[in-house]
Write a protein that holds these residues in place. Structure first.
Motif, PDB file in Angstrom:
ATOM      1  N   SER A  47       0.858  -1.676   9.685  1.00 58.64           N
ATOM      2  CA  SER A  47       0.181  -2.908   9.276  1.00 58.64           C
ATOM      3  C   SER A  47       0.929  -3.615   8.153  1.00 58.64           C
ATOM      4  O   SER A  47       1.052  -4.848   8.161  1.00 58.64           O
ATOM      5  CB  SER A  47      -1.257  -2.605   8.850  1.00 58.64           C
ATOM      6  N   ALA A  48       1.442  -2.862   7.195  1.00 59.76           N
ATOM      7  CA  ALA A  48       2.208  -3.470   6.098  1.00 59.76           C
ATOM      8  C   ALA A  48       3.469  -4.135   6.643  1.00 59.76           C
ATOM      9  O   ALA A  48       3.825  -5.256   6.239  1.00 59.76           O
ATOM     10  CB  ALA A  48       2.559  -2.428   5.044  1.00 59.76           C
ATOM     11  N   GLY A  49       4.147  -3.468   7.548  1.00 59.82           N
ATOM     12  CA  GLY A  49       5.331  -4.068   8.164  1.00 59.82           C
ATOM     13  C   GLY A  49       4.987  -5.319   8.940  1.00 59.82           C
ATOM     14  O   GLY A  49       5.704  -6.324   8.876  1.00 59.82           O
ATOM     15  N   TYR A  50       3.877  -5.281   9.658  1.00 55.63           N
ATOM     16  CA  TYR A  50       3.449  -6.454  10.426  1.00 55.63           C
ATOM     17  C   TYR A  50       3.119  -7.621   9.501  1.00 55.63           C
ATOM     18  O   TYR A  50       3.520  -8.763   9.761  1.00 55.63           O
ATOM     19  CB  TYR A  50       2.256  -6.104  11.319  1.00 55.63           C
ATOM     20  N   VAL A  51       2.407  -7.357   8.423  1.00 56.17           N
ATOM     21  CA  VAL A  51       2.069  -8.425   7.473  1.00 56.17           C
ATOM     22  C   VAL A  51       3.343  -9.023   6.874  1.00 56.17           C
ATOM     23  O   VAL A  51       3.457 -10.246   6.727  1.00 56.17           O
ATOM     24  CB  VAL A  51       1.114  -7.915   6.373  1.00 56.17           C
ATOM     25  N   ALA A  52       4.316  -8.190   6.560  1.00 55.19           N
ATOM     26  CA  ALA A  52       5.581  -8.684   6.016  1.00 55.19           C
ATOM     27  C   ALA A  52       6.282  -9.601   7.014  1.00 55.19           C
ATOM     28  O   ALA A  52       6.795 -10.667   6.647  1.00 55.19           O
ATOM     29  CB  ALA A  52       6.484  -7.519   5.632  1.00 55.19           C
ATOM     30  N   VAL A  53       6.288  -9.221   8.285  1.00 55.52           N
ATOM     31  CA  VAL A  53       6.906 -10.056   9.318  1.00 55.52           C
ATOM     32  C   VAL A  53       6.144 -11.376   9.454  1.00 55.52           C
ATOM     33  O   VAL A  53       6.746 -12.441   9.612  1.00 55.52           O
ATOM     34  CB  VAL A  53       6.969  -9.294  10.662  1.00 55.52           C
ATOM     35  N   CYS A  54       4.821 -11.306   9.366  1.00 52.53           N
ATOM     36  CA  CYS A  54       4.011 -12.535   9.438  1.00 52.53           C
ATOM     37  C   CYS A  54       4.338 -13.479   8.290  1.00 52.53           C
ATOM     38  O   CYS A  54       4.520 -14.685   8.504  1.00 52.53           O
ATOM     39  CB  CYS A  54       2.516 -12.194   9.403  1.00 52.53           C
ATOM     40  N   VAL A  55       4.413 -12.953   7.094  1.00 54.13           N
ATOM     41  CA  VAL A  55       4.706 -13.798   5.929  1.00 54.13           C
ATOM     42  C   VAL A  55       6.072 -14.455   6.089  1.00 54.13           C
ATOM     43  O   VAL A  55       6.225 -15.661   5.837  1.00 54.13           O
ATOM     44  CB  VAL A  55       4.604 -12.988   4.618  1.00 54.13           C
TER      45      VAL A  55
END
Length: 125
Positions: free
Chosen positions: A104-112
């Protein structure tokens, strides 16, 4: 941003596999929580393929990712004790929560990163 819809569906598929695998391994219904997050992410990824819903769907999916981080970060705090051989209550849950937090942290980083790139592209045109 259609590549982000694919990333979102991939993130959802990984969470779904984590939840179903955790349930199969432990039989605990709470192990299915990541699968619920995954199903929502897959749905939002599919919705984001439609231009008129893309921005809202992607922002909602980033929120799902953020909630995934916040809801599973507890596992990360217990991971060092598990890895050092300490006695940890429900070790499978610690592993699943840690995996969900990292995904989830990796996904949020990609989203940002994607949101920043989209804003810059819109500003330059």
């Amino acid at each position: 941003m259609s590549s982000m819809s694919n990333v979102t569906m991939g993130y959802g598929a990984l969470l779904t596999a984590l939840g179903v695998g955790g349930f199969a391994a432990t039989g605990a219904r709470t192990a299915l929580i990541p699968a619920g997050f995954g199903a929502v992410a897959i749905g939002l990824g599919l919705l984001a393929r439609q231009e008129k819903y893309r921005m809202h769907a992607m922002h909602a999916s980033a929120l799902v990712g953020l909630l995934g981080v916040l809801g599973s970060a507890k596992g990360l705090s217990r991971l060092p004790a598990l890895l050092s051989g300490g006695d940890v209550e429900r070790p499978a849950a610690v592993v699943a929560q840690s995996l969900m937090a990292v995904l989830s942290a990796g996904y949020v980083a990609v989203c940002v990163r994607s949101f920043v790139a989209a804003r810059r592209a819109a500003a330059s045109s």
